[in-house]
Structures are given as C-alpha cells and as structure tokens.
Design a protein around this motif. Structure first.
Motif, mmCIF file in Angstrom:
data_model
loop_
_atom_site.group_PDB
_atom_site.id
_atom_site.type_symbol
_atom_site.label_atom_id
_atom_site.label_comp_id
_atom_site.label_asym_id
_atom_site.label_seq_id
_atom_site.Cartn_x
_atom_site.Cartn_y
_atom_site.Cartn_z
ATOM 1 N N CYS A 98 0.837 -1.210 0.000
ATOM 2 C CA CYS A 98 0.000 0.000 0.000
ATOM 3 C C CYS A 98 0.870 1.257 0.000
ATOM 4 O O CYS A 98 0.597 2.221 -0.716
ATOM 5 N N ILE A 99 1.914 1.241 0.808
ATOM 6 C CA ILE A 99 2.806 2.400 0.904
ATOM 7 C C ILE A 99 3.467 2.684 -0.440
ATOM 8 O O ILE A 99 3.469 3.816 -0.926
ATOM 9 N N GLY A 103 2.578 5.640 -3.229
ATOM 10 C CA GLY A 103 3.675 6.542 -3.574
ATOM 11 C C GLY A 103 3.819 6.719 -5.066
ATOM 12 O O GLY A 103 4.079 7.838 -5.547
ATOM 13 N N TYR A 104 3.653 5.654 -5.849
ATOM 14 C CA TYR A 104 3.752 5.770 -7.303
ATOM 15 C C TYR A 104 2.688 6.733 -7.844
ATOM 16 O O TYR A 104 2.959 7.583 -8.697
ATOM 17 N N VAL A 154 4.184 15.856 -0.877
ATOM 18 C CA VAL A 154 5.086 14.898 -0.242
ATOM 19 C C VAL A 154 4.711 14.706 1.223
ATOM 20 O O VAL A 154 4.556 13.579 1.705
ATOM 21 N N TYR A 155 4.538 15.821 1.941
ATOM 22 C CA TYR A 155 4.205 15.715 3.365
ATOM 23 C C TYR A 155 2.833 15.085 3.573
ATOM 24 O O TYR A 155 2.653 14.225 4.447
ATOM 25 N N ASN A 156 1.856 15.500 2.768
ATOM 26 C CA ASN A 156 0.504 14.983 2.956
ATOM 27 C C ASN A 156 0.438 13.474 2.721
ATOM 28 O O ASN A 156 -0.306 12.757 3.402
ATOM 29 N N TYR A 157 1.227 12.979 1.772
ATOM 30 C CA TYR A 157 1.262 11.540 1.495
ATOM 31 C C TYR A 157 1.883 10.773 2.661
ATOM 32 O O TYR A 157 1.280 9.825 3.186
ATOM 33 N N ILE A 158 3.062 11.175 3.088
ATOM 34 C CA ILE A 158 3.759 10.464 4.156
ATOM 35 C C ILE A 158 2.967 10.527 5.460
ATOM 36 O O ILE A 158 2.834 9.533 6.188
ATOM 37 N N LEU A 233 8.227 -3.564 -3.816
ATOM 38 C CA LEU A 233 8.300 -2.422 -4.725
ATOM 39 C C LEU A 233 7.536 -2.657 -6.022
ATOM 40 O O LEU A 233 7.370 -1.733 -6.821
ATOM 41 N N ALA A 234 7.072 -3.879 -6.240
ATOM 42 C CA ALA A 234 6.362 -4.203 -7.473
ATOM 43 C C ALA A 234 5.000 -3.515 -7.508
ATOM 44 O O ALA A 234 4.334 -3.351 -6.475
ATOM 45 N N ALA A 235 4.596 -3.100 -8.696
ATOM 46 C CA ALA A 235 3.265 -2.510 -8.857
ATOM 47 C C ALA A 235 2.209 -3.571 -8.594
ATOM 48 O O ALA A 235 2.307 -4.700 -9.087
ATOM 49 N N ASP A 236 1.225 -3.219 -7.772
ATOM 50 C CA ASP A 236 0.160 -4.152 -7.416
ATOM 51 C C ASP A 236 -1.157 -3.598 -7.961
ATOM 52 O O ASP A 236 -1.680 -2.588 -7.481
ATOM 53 N N ARG A 237 -1.692 -4.274 -8.960
ATOM 54 C CA ARG A 237 -2.887 -3.790 -9.648
ATOM 55 C C ARG A 237 -4.071 -3.652 -8.699
ATOM 56 O O ARG A 237 -4.806 -2.669 -8.739
ATOM 57 N N ASP A 238 -4.260 -4.639 -7.814
ATOM 58 C CA ASP A 238 -5.405 -4.610 -6.914
ATOM 59 C C ASP A 238 -5.327 -3.432 -5.942
ATOM 60 O O ASP A 238 -6.335 -2.759 -5.676
ATOM 61 N N ILE A 239 -4.135 -3.184 -5.411
ATOM 62 C CA ILE A 239 -3.983 -2.077 -4.466
ATOM 63 C C ILE A 239 -4.170 -0.742 -5.174
ATOM 64 O O ILE A 239 -4.850 0.162 -4.658
ATOM 65 N N ILE A 240 -3.571 -0.608 -6.354
ATOM 66 C CA ILE A 240 -3.719 0.639 -7.105
ATOM 67 C C ILE A 240 -5.189 0.912 -7.409
ATOM 68 O O ILE A 240 -5.682 2.032 -7.253
ATOM 69 N N LEU A 241 -5.910 -0.145 -7.819
ATOM 70 C CA LEU A 241 -7.335 0.025 -8.104
ATOM 71 C C LEU A 241 -8.113 0.391 -6.843
ATOM 72 O O LEU A 241 -9.042 1.220 -6.892
#
Length: 450
Positions: A98-99, A103-104, A154-158, A233-241
């Motif tokens: 998720c993190i 971030g991406y 940047v701050y709002n994300y972290i 670090l791999a892109a995760d389609r389910d999390i991105i969606l």
C-alpha cells in the motif's frame, strides 16, 4: 520492531474507543493547527505589512489552491485508509505494498495537476471576477503555489500513511519545525526582501517541502513498515485500483467543494475589496475552527479502517457515538467565543475598521452552524474508513449545489445583502450535515457487512 516504533504506532482495534481517539487526535490536532499557521502567517504578515489589498489578493486564490491541492490529497487520504485496513488485518506485506503503490500514484498525479493548474490559473481568476487592482498579485501567488504542488504533496502523502499506522506523533514533530521556518521565511521574503505576496507563497512551499522531506527520511530510517524488500516495490494492480477507487471520489468531493467555494468567491468579489478582505480573514479563522472537526474525522477514519479490517462492527458504532459527543462539546464552547470576541479576533488580521466590523458580524452568523459542520466531519470520517466512496462524491455535489444556488438569491434580498455570503455558508453546512447523518444511518443498516 523497535520499542520506539511500537510507542509511535497505535493499534485501535482494542481498548477504550474514547481514550484511543483522544490520544490519537491530540498530536494530529496540534499538527493541523500548526499547519494552519502557514495560512495565518501569510494572512497576518501580508495584511499587516503590505495592506488589505494584498490580503484580498491572497484570499481571492484560496478556493482555487484548495481545489488543486484537494485533487492530490484525496489520493493520499485514500492510500492511508487502505493502509489502515491492512493494518487492522495484520497484513504486513499488504501494508508495505500500500505504501509503495500509493507513492507511485502520488509522484505522477500532483505533477500533472500542477502543470495544468499553472496554465489555467489566469482564466479561472478572470471567471471569478477578481478585481483588476488585485489581479496581478493574485495570479502571481496562485502560479507559485501551482509550481510547488508536487512538493507540498510529499508531506501529505507520508503523514497519511503514518497516521494510518496509528502514528500521529511523527508528522507533528516535523510540521512544528517547518511552521516556525515558514514564519521566519515570511518575514524575510515579505518584510526584508519586499517580495509581497509572491514571497509569502515561496515561504509556504519551501517550509512544507522541508517538512515532507524530513518526515520521509525519518519514516524510512525508523518505521519498520518502510523497510522494503524487492517484492514490496512491485506494482500491485489490486492495491492501485483500491486506492484509485476510493481516492477518485474523495478527490472529486474535495474538488467539488473547492469549486463551490470558487462560486461563492465570485459572489464575494462582486462586493469589492472590503468584503473580500473580510471574507478572507473570516475564512482563515474558520479554517482554525475546522481543525478539531477535521482532526476528529481523520482519527475516526483510521479508527474505523483498522476496526473494519479487524471485523469489529460494534467498535465502529461506539467510536462514532463518542465522536459525536466530542464534536458537540467543542461546538458549544466555540459559539460564545465567536459571538462576543469576533472583533478582537479580526484585529489580528487587519487594521481597517470597516473590515473588522464586517468580519465580526460574519463570525456571529456562521458560529450558529458549527455543530452541523462538525457532523459532516464525524460522519465522513467513519464512512471513509468503511470505503464508502459514494458518499464522498455525493457530499461534494451537495455542497456545490448549495454554494452555487444559495448565495446569489440570498444576497439579492435587500434586508440581507452582503450578509447572505456568510448566511449561505451556514445553510450549506446544515444541508451537508443532515445529508451525512442520513447517509450514515442508511449505510450502517443496509450496507455494512464485515
């Protein structure tokens, strides 16, 4: 996991909900209040050292900058909510993915929004009928803020991610530092270097970017969930969606609210510089009033998200009820303060008597509606934690409808006039609060299954 990391993170699926919400909220509230000092520092320093026209120039851009920042913050908030649900399930790999995947998204999205915003800033200000005598300063201030959109994100994300993990303290430490840095830079740019509103914008961006970088470095060095293996670090389609599915309605909600504020700003601008300055000052004051409500709502999002992930429905309902009590107490305290000390508060921003008098009366009007404003945040916080993306969008539509169609006819009534600006704000809070409450009742009875 180090003992320090354990102390900073909070598991909200066990223990007294009221105590957890208070402990989690206090650092967030302090941080949010310091965050507002960015805007207050700009307003006070610009208003006192440059003049009310400069203050009006900054205020004329507030709803526009809010819209652009809101587009990005919705994604960051969604990433935090999805992370909190993984935390409640005890899914360490899910948390790390998720993190990284949030971030991406947060790297690309603010960059695109900032570029578009820079080029449409002028037409938007013209559409809002920004007075010619403040147009130049308003445009320069707005474009500097657009350039720095990615840095502020940047701050709002972290901070959203850390709070999802129950850590509301770490973002506070760096935010307090950057707030004092912002005030120092404001004085240097505005008073010493005489750069006016542009200097105030630069000071804000530099300060917020500093807090974001410092918070990021600390998270990677101290928080165990920021220790990534290659597969994390791999892109995760389910999390991105999942993040996009929740984040887009949140972003649209925030943006629609911003658009509705722009529609209201257009009405304000038609009343001239005094009304603009008074509206700017009262908006800054009410941003402070928003903070306890906003903090409570964000705390409830984390609390609800963790308990939703853990499958504890009864704790969600109990937390909601105790959140309502906290909100009602704060509303009751703030009402007499605004009724009797509004003029004193206004003098912190401007010296001009007409602006002070108008602003003091405006605060008397809106303070009667604070409880409905608080209701919006409490319900929204719980529903966001439950991933109810529909309400986020619907609530934004309600606010657009209210701010587009209520202010103009209200101000056209001779007996009301300019006071219809602030009356319409209260009416919109009432409508949105009532809608939020009914949505919660429906969602909890018909939709929630854990």
């Amino acid at each position: 996991m180090s003992s320090k990391s354990k102390n900073n993170m909070m598991n909200m699926t066990e223990g007294n909900p009221l105590g957890l919400l208070i402990r989690f909220s206090i650092p967030m509230l302090i941080g949010n209040l310091f965050q507002q000092l960015y805007n207050l520092a700009d307003s006070v320093i610009v208003g006192k050292l440059v003049g009310s026209d400069a203050l009006a120039a900054v205020g004329a851009t507030s709803s526009i900058t809010f819209m652009f920042f809101a587009l990005c913050n919705g994604i960051g908030s969604a990433g935090g909510i999805v992370t909190s649900q993984s935390f409640g399930r005890g899914d360490e790999k899910g948390i790390k993915r998720c993190i990284t995947n949030t971030g991406y998204i947060m790297f690309v999205f603010p960059l695109i929004v900032g570029i578009i915003a820079f080029f449409i800033a002028g037409p938007i200000l013209e559409f809002l009928k920004t007075p010619a005598d403040i147009m130049h300063d308003s445009l320069m201030y707005l474009r500097v803020m657009c350039v720095g959109l990615m840095f502020v994100s940047v701050y709002n994300y972290i901070s959203s991610i850390l709070r999802a993990l129950g850590d509301s303290k770490t973002p506070l430490y760096f935010l307090v530092f950057s707030c004092f840095l912002n005030i120092i830079l404001d004085v240097i740019f505005v008073y010493v270097l005489k750069t006016g509103v542009v200097g105030a914008a630069i000071a804000t961006l530099v300060s917020q970017f500093t807090s974001g970088i410092c918070c990021t470095i600390f998270a990677f060095s101290k928080n165990p969930y920021f220790k990534f293996a290659k597969e994390d670090l791999a892109a995760d389609r389910d999390i991105i969606l999942s993040v996009v599915k929740l984040g887009v309605p949140l972003s649209l909600q925030f943006s629609l609210i911003a658009i509705s504020c722009m529609a209201l700003q257009r009405v304000v601008n038609s009343f001239g510089a005094v009304a603009i300055a008074a509206f700017t000052a009262t908006s800054r004051i009410e941003q402070l009033i928003h903070q306890p409500y906003s903090t409570l709502g964000s705390s409830l999002s984390t609390y609800t998200g963790q308990n939703y992930g853990a499958g504890k429905r009864d704790r969600i309902i109990k937390g909601y009820h105790q959140g309502l009590i906290m909100m009602a107490v704060f509303s009751a305290v703030m009402l007499p303060i605004m009724q009797f000390f509004g003029a004193n508060i206004m003098r912190l921003f401007v010296n001009e008597v007409p602006v002070i008098e108008m602003g003091a009366m405006a605060l008397k009007i809106t303070s009667w509606f604070y409880v409905f404003l608080g209701l919006i945040y409490v319900v929204r916080g719980v529903l966001n934690g439950l991933s109810d993306s529909f309400f986020a969008l619907f609530n934004g539509i309600i606010e657009v409808f209210g701010r587009v169609f209520v202010p103009t006819p209200l101000t056209m009534i001779a007996a009301i006039g300019v006071w219809g600006i602030w009356g319409s704000v209260g009416i919109v809070w009432f409508i949105s609060g009532a809608t939020a409450w009914f949505r919660y009742l429906y969602f909890m009875k018909k939709k929630i299954t854990i």
